[in-house]
Structure formats: structure tokens, C-alpha cells
Scaffold this motif. Structure first.
Motif, mmCIF file in Angstrom:
data_model
loop_
_atom_site.group_PDB
_atom_site.id
_atom_site.type_symbol
_atom_site.label_atom_id
_atom_site.label_comp_id
_atom_site.label_asym_id
_atom_site.label_seq_id
_atom_site.Cartn_x
_atom_site.Cartn_y
_atom_site.Cartn_z
ATOM 1 N N GLU A 157 13.812 -2.075 4.853
ATOM 2 C CA GLU A 157 13.978 -1.195 4.961
ATOM 3 C C GLU A 157 14.327 -0.045 4.603
ATOM 4 O O GLU A 157 15.075 0.628 4.561
ATOM 5 N N VAL A 158 15.533 -0.747 3.050
ATOM 6 C CA VAL A 158 15.396 -0.042 2.185
ATOM 7 C C VAL A 158 14.772 0.206 0.665
ATOM 8 O O VAL A 158 13.872 -0.871 0.428
ATOM 9 N N ASP A 159 14.227 1.139 0.983
ATOM 10 C CA ASP A 159 13.630 2.214 0.111
ATOM 11 C C ASP A 159 13.429 1.482 -1.486
ATOM 12 O O ASP A 159 12.842 1.805 -2.546
ATOM 13 N N VAL A 160 14.886 1.759 -2.153
ATOM 14 C CA VAL A 160 14.845 1.585 -3.286
ATOM 15 C C VAL A 160 15.647 0.037 -3.866
ATOM 16 O O VAL A 160 16.442 -1.053 -3.667
ATOM 17 N N VAL A 161 14.390 -0.321 -4.764
ATOM 18 C CA VAL A 161 14.585 -1.596 -5.781
ATOM 19 C C VAL A 161 15.537 -1.330 -6.699
ATOM 20 O O VAL A 161 14.588 0.068 -7.710
ATOM 21 N N GLU A 162 16.513 -1.871 -7.441
ATOM 22 C CA GLU A 162 16.860 -1.626 -8.385
ATOM 23 C C GLU A 162 16.541 -2.958 -9.619
ATOM 24 O O GLU A 162 16.689 -4.829 -9.027
ATOM 25 N N LEU A 163 16.192 -2.249 -10.830
ATOM 26 C CA LEU A 163 15.969 -3.397 -12.393
ATOM 27 C C LEU A 163 17.617 -3.334 -12.823
ATOM 28 O O LEU A 163 18.115 -2.401 -13.626
ATOM 29 N N LEU A 164 17.705 -4.460 -12.504
ATOM 30 C CA LEU A 164 18.744 -5.166 -13.623
ATOM 31 C C LEU A 164 18.937 -5.135 -15.081
ATOM 32 O O LEU A 164 20.159 -4.537 -15.631
ATOM 33 N N ARG A 165 18.355 -5.392 -15.338
ATOM 34 C CA ARG A 165 17.960 -6.987 -16.421
ATOM 35 C C ARG A 165 16.698 -6.742 -17.165
ATOM 36 O O ARG A 165 15.946 -7.585 -16.488
ATOM 37 N N ILE A 166 16.279 -6.450 -18.778
ATOM 38 C CA ILE A 166 15.048 -7.076 -18.702
ATOM 39 C C ILE A 166 15.034 -7.371 -20.275
ATOM 40 O O ILE A 166 16.363 -6.428 -21.038
ATOM 41 N N ALA A 167 14.713 -8.316 -21.148
ATOM 42 C CA ALA A 167 14.928 -8.735 -22.412
ATOM 43 C C ALA A 167 13.542 -9.877 -23.041
ATOM 44 O O ALA A 167 13.523 -10.445 -22.153
ATOM 45 N N VAL A 168 13.131 -9.170 -24.027
ATOM 46 C CA VAL A 168 12.388 -9.786 -24.640
ATOM 47 C C VAL A 168 12.932 -10.819 -26.035
ATOM 48 O O VAL A 168 13.279 -10.467 -26.639
ATOM 49 N N ALA A 169 12.590 -12.073 -26.353
ATOM 50 C CA ALA A 169 13.135 -13.026 -27.449
ATOM 51 C C ALA A 169 12.359 -11.961 -29.124
ATOM 52 O O ALA A 169 11.457 -11.269 -28.394
ATOM 53 N N PRO A 170 13.243 -11.807 -29.541
ATOM 54 C CA PRO A 170 12.565 -10.728 -30.781
ATOM 55 C C PRO A 170 11.787 -10.535 -31.487
ATOM 56 O O PRO A 170 10.559 -10.468 -31.750
ATOM 57 N N ALA A 171 10.727 -12.460 -31.496
ATOM 58 C CA ALA A 171 10.056 -12.456 -31.943
ATOM 59 C C ALA A 171 8.629 -12.256 -31.422
ATOM 60 O O ALA A 171 7.500 -12.831 -31.675
ATOM 61 N N GLU A 172 8.841 -12.177 -29.621
ATOM 62 C CA GLU A 172 8.026 -11.708 -28.831
ATOM 63 C C GLU A 172 7.843 -10.944 -28.184
ATOM 64 O O GLU A 172 7.025 -10.241 -27.828
ATOM 65 N N ARG A 173 8.785 -10.185 -29.131
ATOM 66 C CA ARG A 173 8.411 -7.873 -28.917
ATOM 67 C C ARG A 173 6.906 -7.685 -29.341
ATOM 68 O O ARG A 173 6.865 -7.761 -30.066
ATOM 69 N N ARG A 174 6.264 -6.844 -28.600
ATOM 70 C CA ARG A 174 5.016 -6.700 -28.755
ATOM 71 C C ARG A 174 4.071 -7.495 -28.821
ATOM 72 O O ARG A 174 3.205 -7.116 -29.841
ATOM 73 N N THR A 175 4.158 -8.232 -28.381
ATOM 74 C CA THR A 175 3.534 -9.036 -27.865
ATOM 75 C C THR A 175 2.644 -9.681 -26.024
ATOM 76 O O THR A 175 2.174 -9.967 -26.096
ATOM 77 N N GLY A 176 3.254 -7.949 -25.797
ATOM 78 C CA GLY A 176 2.954 -7.952 -23.871
ATOM 79 C C GLY A 176 4.082 -9.157 -23.722
ATOM 80 O O GLY A 176 3.622 -8.617 -21.894
ATOM 81 N N VAL A 177 4.362 -9.626 -23.375
ATOM 82 C CA VAL A 177 6.128 -10.407 -22.752
ATOM 83 C C VAL A 177 6.538 -9.394 -21.868
ATOM 84 O O VAL A 177 6.304 -9.829 -20.415
ATOM 85 N N GLY A 178 6.667 -8.241 -22.425
ATOM 86 C CA GLY A 178 7.673 -7.754 -21.520
ATOM 87 C C GLY A 178 6.619 -6.540 -20.821
ATOM 88 O O GLY A 178 7.665 -6.481 -19.611
#
Length: 149
Positions: A67-88
Motif C-alpha cells: 500500500e506504500v508506493d515508494v521503494v528505496e534503493l539504499l545501496r548498491i556496489a560491484v567489486a572493482p574487478a567486476e565493473r563494466r561486466t554487467g553485474v550492476g
């Protein structure tokens, strides 16, 4: 090989807290704070991990009752070696599937161009700024996603 996106379990706590420290440095959540997050995992607090045999990334959502419309994305992180590989992107896709029909809000440092690009690619739009919010006076950009009707 693409990582499996799955709900976090207690055994992921140390890996998630360690990755948070690597990714956020002085802005990282404490081990005690992460312990509290893992204790509060439920239908309304979701921690997802990208698992490649080790935690390659994580995401934390606050999903209140329907009944509450708003979801909050609190945190996201990807290991440096995995960035730009689609994990995020995989983490975001899994998170947004859980948010069907709702609005999702997040905040991101104005200088974090790669994160802003990722969010923009999913349809998030800037709606506001908190001037000088982060250490060093950096602005926080408030972004909103609404599922297309």
C-alpha cells in the motif's frame, strides 16, 4: 560466466561488509550496521548478491508494504574487478522486477558518473539535489524510476 543473483544469506555478511568497505571507503557502513541490515532482512528489506563463487556485488532495497508506493534503493556496489561486466545491471534488473508498479527512489553522489549512467540506462531521472550532502561538500542527486505503463 554471469553471476547468479540471489537473496543474501547470513554467510554473505563478511563478504558484503568487506566489499562495501572497498567500494565506499570512509562512507562504508560499519560491520555493526551491516549486521543490523542482515538481521532485518524480510519481505520489506531485501539484500541481493551477485554470486560468482564469491560475492561480486550486492544491492539493498527497502520495500515497504504494497500500500506504500515508494521503494528505496539504499545501496548498491560491484567489486572493482567486476565493473563494466554487467553485474550492476543484473542486480538492478533483479531489483526492479521486485518493484513492479511502484516508484523507486535512490540517491547518488553527483560525481559518480558511472552509477548515474547505470541508473539513467534503467530509466531513472534526476528529481532533486541535496547540496553539499556528502563529505567534501559533494551534492547528492535524488533519482526516481517509475515503471512504464
Amino acid at each position: 560466466m554471469r553471476p547468479a543473483i540471489r537473496p543474501a544469506v547470513a554467510d554473505d555478511l563478511a563478504a558484503v561488509a568487506g566489499l562495501d568497505e572497498v567500494c565506499f571507503g570512509p562512507e562504508a557502513w560499519s560491520s555493526a550496521a551491516w549486521g543490523g541490515e542482515f538481521e532485518r532482512v524480510s519481505d520489506d528489506r531485501v539484500i541481493l548478491v551477485a554470486d560468482e563463487g564469491a560475492v561480486a556485488g550486492y544491492l539493498v532495497l527497502l520495500v515497504p508494504p504494497v500500500e506504500v508506493d515508494v521503494v528505496e534503493l539504499l545501496r548498491i556496489a560491484v567489486a572493482p574487478a567486476e565493473r563494466r561486466t554487467g553485474v550492476g545491471g543484473q542486480l538492478m534488473t533483479a531489483a526492479l522486477k521486485r518493484c513492479a508498479g511502484r516508484t523507486v527512489l535512490l540517491e547518488v553522489a553527483a560525481g559518480n558518473e558511472s552509477a548515474i549512467g547505470l541508473y539513467g540506462g534503467f530509466g531513472f531521472e534526476e528529481i532533486s539535489r541535496r547540496r553539499g550532502y556528502y563529505a567534501g561538500g559533494e551534492d547528492a542527486v535524488i533519482m526516481r524510476w517509475r515503471e512504464s505503463l
